[in-house]
Design an enzyme around this catalytic site. Structure first.
Site, PDB file in Angstrom:
ATOM      1  CE  LYS A 153      -2.037  -0.787   4.177  1.00  0.00           C
ATOM      2  NZ  LYS A 153      -1.292  -1.818   4.486  1.00  0.00           N
ATOM      3  NE  ARG A 166      -3.981  -0.614  10.252  1.00  0.00           N
ATOM      4  CZ  ARG A 166      -3.278  -0.292   9.586  1.00  0.00           C
ATOM      5  NH1 ARG A 166      -3.193   1.433   9.303  1.00  0.00           N
ATOM      6  NH2 ARG A 166      -2.405  -1.218   9.411  1.00  0.00           N
ATOM      7  NE  ARG A 216       8.228  -2.739   6.348  1.00  0.00           N
ATOM      8  CZ  ARG A 216       7.266  -2.300   6.141  1.00  0.00           C
ATOM      9  NH1 ARG A 216       5.746  -1.803   5.259  1.00  0.00           N
ATOM     10  NH2 ARG A 216       6.163  -2.690   7.526  1.00  0.00           N
ATOM     11  NE  ARG A 218       6.588  -0.281   9.687  1.00  0.00           N
ATOM     12  CZ  ARG A 218       5.272  -0.350   9.292  1.00  0.00           C
ATOM     13  NH1 ARG A 218       5.786  -0.132   7.806  1.00  0.00           N
ATOM     14  NH2 ARG A 218       4.303  -0.789   9.880  1.00  0.00           N
ATOM     15  NE  ARG A 222       2.082  -4.451  11.440  1.00  0.00           N
ATOM     16  CZ  ARG A 222       3.295  -4.590  10.009  1.00  0.00           C
ATOM     17  NH1 ARG A 222       4.372  -4.904  10.437  1.00  0.00           N
ATOM     18  NH2 ARG A 222       3.179  -3.899   9.071  1.00  0.00           N
TER      19      ARG A 222
HETATM   20  P1  AP5 Z   1       5.037  -1.569   1.846  1.00  0.00           P
HETATM   21  O1  AP5 Z   1       4.305  -0.638   0.790  1.00  0.00           O
HETATM   22  O2  AP5 Z   1       5.635  -0.584   2.857  1.00  0.00           O
HETATM   23  O3  AP5 Z   1       3.726  -2.187   2.577  1.00  0.00           O
HETATM   24  P2  AP5 Z   1       2.396  -2.069   3.767  1.00  0.00           P
HETATM   25  O4  AP5 Z   1       1.037  -2.910   2.898  1.00  0.00           O
HETATM   26  O5  AP5 Z   1       2.493  -0.176   3.493  1.00  0.00           O
HETATM   27  O6  AP5 Z   1       2.219  -2.573   4.199  1.00  0.00           O
HETATM   28  P3  AP5 Z   1       2.851  -1.793   5.530  1.00  0.00           P
HETATM   29  O7  AP5 Z   1       3.627  -2.750   6.767  1.00  0.00           O
HETATM   30  O8  AP5 Z   1       3.829  -0.584   6.183  1.00  0.00           O
HETATM   31  O9  AP5 Z   1       1.245  -2.473   6.309  1.00  0.00           O
HETATM   32  P4  AP5 Z   1       0.969  -1.848   7.522  1.00  0.00           P
HETATM   33  O10 AP5 Z   1      -0.475  -1.153   7.488  1.00  0.00           O
HETATM   34  O11 AP5 Z   1       0.847  -3.088   8.456  1.00  0.00           O
HETATM   35  O12 AP5 Z   1       1.208  -0.575   8.642  1.00  0.00           O
HETATM   36  P5  AP5 Z   1       1.011   0.758   8.494  1.00  0.00           P
HETATM   37  O13 AP5 Z   1       2.854   1.764   8.490  1.00  0.00           O
HETATM   38  O14 AP5 Z   1      -0.096   1.470   8.144  1.00  0.00           O
HETATM   39  O15 AP5 Z   1       6.034  -3.040   1.285  1.00  0.00           O
HETATM   40  C1  AP5 Z   1       5.567  -3.557   2.435  1.00  0.00           C
HETATM   41  C2  AP5 Z   1       7.846  -4.613   1.493  1.00  0.00           C
HETATM   42  O16 AP5 Z   1       7.926  -5.337   0.255  1.00  0.00           O
HETATM   43  C3  AP5 Z   1       8.674  -3.710   1.640  1.00  0.00           C
HETATM   44  O17 AP5 Z   1       9.940  -4.262   1.648  1.00  0.00           O
HETATM   45  C4  AP5 Z   1       8.670  -2.703   0.317  1.00  0.00           C
HETATM   46  O18 AP5 Z   1       9.851  -2.598   0.144  1.00  0.00           O
HETATM   47  C5  AP5 Z   1       8.171  -4.391  -0.605  1.00  0.00           C
HETATM   48  N1  AP5 Z   1       7.382  -4.203  -1.354  1.00  0.00           N
HETATM   49  C6  AP5 Z   1       6.115  -3.849  -2.090  1.00  0.00           C
HETATM   50  N2  AP5 Z   1       5.563  -4.137  -2.671  1.00  0.00           N
HETATM   51  C7  AP5 Z   1       5.915  -5.453  -3.713  1.00  0.00           C
HETATM   52  C8  AP5 Z   1       6.228  -5.865  -4.776  1.00  0.00           C
HETATM   53  N3  AP5 Z   1       4.584  -5.547  -5.087  1.00  0.00           N
HETATM   54  N4  AP5 Z   1       6.879  -7.045  -4.593  1.00  0.00           N
HETATM   55  C9  AP5 Z   1       7.630  -7.222  -3.749  1.00  0.00           C
HETATM   56  N5  AP5 Z   1       8.209  -6.432  -2.801  1.00  0.00           N
HETATM   57  C10 AP5 Z   1       7.001  -5.302  -2.773  1.00  0.00           C
HETATM   58  O19 AP5 Z   1       0.311   1.100  10.555  1.00  0.00           O
HETATM   59  C11 AP5 Z   1       1.873   1.047  11.250  1.00  0.00           C
HETATM   60  C12 AP5 Z   1       0.829   0.255  12.703  1.00  0.00           C
HETATM   61  O20 AP5 Z   1       0.510   1.547  12.806  1.00  0.00           O
HETATM   62  C13 AP5 Z   1      -0.211  -0.132  12.570  1.00  0.00           C
HETATM   63  O21 AP5 Z   1      -0.023  -1.190  12.528  1.00  0.00           O
HETATM   64  C14 AP5 Z   1      -1.078   0.395  13.464  1.00  0.00           C
HETATM   65  O22 AP5 Z   1      -0.689  -0.274  14.956  1.00  0.00           O
HETATM   66  C15 AP5 Z   1      -1.195   1.946  13.828  1.00  0.00           C
HETATM   67  N6  AP5 Z   1      -2.169   2.305  12.891  1.00  0.00           N
HETATM   68  C16 AP5 Z   1      -1.704   2.504  11.675  1.00  0.00           C
HETATM   69  N7  AP5 Z   1      -2.911   3.127  11.293  1.00  0.00           N
HETATM   70  C17 AP5 Z   1      -4.050   2.897  12.258  1.00  0.00           C
HETATM   71  C18 AP5 Z   1      -5.412   3.689  11.371  1.00  0.00           C
HETATM   72  N8  AP5 Z   1      -5.822   3.158  10.803  1.00  0.00           N
HETATM   73  N9  AP5 Z   1      -5.746   2.679  13.078  1.00  0.00           N
HETATM   74  C19 AP5 Z   1      -5.170   2.012  13.806  1.00  0.00           C
HETATM   75  N10 AP5 Z   1      -4.100   1.579  14.012  1.00  0.00           N
HETATM   76  C20 AP5 Z   1      -3.435   2.173  13.100  1.00  0.00           C
END
Ligand code: AP5
Length: 222
Positions: A15, A90, A129, A160, A171
């Site tokens: 994402k 979410r 990652r 991370r 998660r």
């Molecule tokens: P990446 O693009 O970083 O993937 P992502 O889907 O963004 O993954 P995240 O782990 O960042 O998502 P998340 O939703 O768990 O965490 P968030 O930061 O939102 O890609 C991942 C890896 O794969 C990278 O190394 C990338 O290079 C690689 N990659 C990408 N595309 C690829 C492909 N096509 N092929 C191969 N490799 C690829 O949230 C973190 C925490 O914040 C949550 O757990 C929660 O505690 C809190 N939080 C955030 N938002 C909320 C909310 N709305 N409500 C409540 N808590 C929240």
């Protein structure tokens, strides 16, 4: 008409990667709730201090806090030409609140894209990652840069704090329970699309572009 996009999908679906690229290409504001929270943790703001334990444990920050952050951001002038949301909504409560915000804004509909990737691939991506400890930039998993310094700021790449295998599993299970129901919440809308995220990033990007343009065109004919 403003392009308002939600990038949905489990942790590691790509994402953030795709939201960054799409927002840059279309000159839209990207709002990543994960990035906002990590920045607050780094700066040790009251929110960061409160949220750190929750995030490190792989749990969700409470709805009221997240809705407050996103509501404030979506009413700023630079959000009025459209936005890409990464990590929000979410929960069903967050999605309902966002629908209310969209009505208040009068700036076009929501386009929702679900990025789908098998679980084994998600675990592999997240456990390997590396992000910059200074600016948060993702190391490119394909060019071997994770072993070097950050291309943007020269910072050191680290894992991370929520990317250990145990926390990733937590998660994923929270995603299944709290966020997957949102797919059903949005699926019946004419602007909902699904994209296969288990392909090289450029291929995913092309599919995503086509899906979003198709959804926007359909909406403008309604
Ligand atoms: P990446 O693009 O970083 O993937 P992502 O889907 O963004 O993954 P995240 O782990 O960042 O998502 P998340 O939703 O768990 O965490 P968030 O930061 O939102 O890609 C991942 C890896 O794969 C990278 O190394 C990338 O290079 C690689 N990659 C990408 N595309 C690829 C492909 N096509 N092929 C191969 N490799 C690829 O949230 C973190 C925490 O914040 C949550 O757990 C929660 O505690 C809190 N939080 C955030 N938002 C909320 C909310 N709305 N409500 C409540 N808590 C929240």
């Amino acid at each position: 008409m403003a392009l308002n996009v939600i990038m949905m999908g489990p942790p590691g679906a790509g994402k953030g990667t795709q939201a960054e690229r799409f927002a840059h290409a279309r000159k839209l504001l990207k709002i990543s709730t994960g990035d906002i929270l990590r920045e607050c943790i780094k700066l040790q703001t009251p929110l960061g201090l409160k949220a750190k334990q929750t995030i490190d444990a792989g749990k969700l920050v409470d709805d009221a806090t997240m809705i407050g952050i996103v509501r404030e951001r979506l009413f700023k002038p630079d959000a009025m030409n459209g936005f890409v949301l990464d990590g929000f909504p979410r929960t069903v409560a967050q999605a309902e609140e966002l629908d209310g915000i969209m009505v208040e804004r009068h700036k076009g509909p929501l386009i929702v894209v679900e990025v789908v990737v098998p679980e084994a691939e998600l675990i592999k991506r997240l456990s390997t990652r590396r992000i910059c400890s200074s600016c948060g930039w993702n190391a490119d998993p394909f060019d071997g840069s994770a072993g070097a310094r950050c291309k943007r700021c020269g910072g050191e790449f680290v894992q991370r704090t929520d990317d250990s295998v145990d926390v990733v599993k937590k998660r994923l299970s929270i995603y299944e329970r709290e966020t997957q129901p949102l797919v059903e919440y949005y699926r019946k809308r004419p602007t909902f699309r699904t994209v296969n995220g288990a392909q090289p990033p450029d291929v995913v990007a092309r599919e995503l572009d086509a899906s979003i343009d198709n959804a926007a065109a359909m909406e403008s004919h309604l």
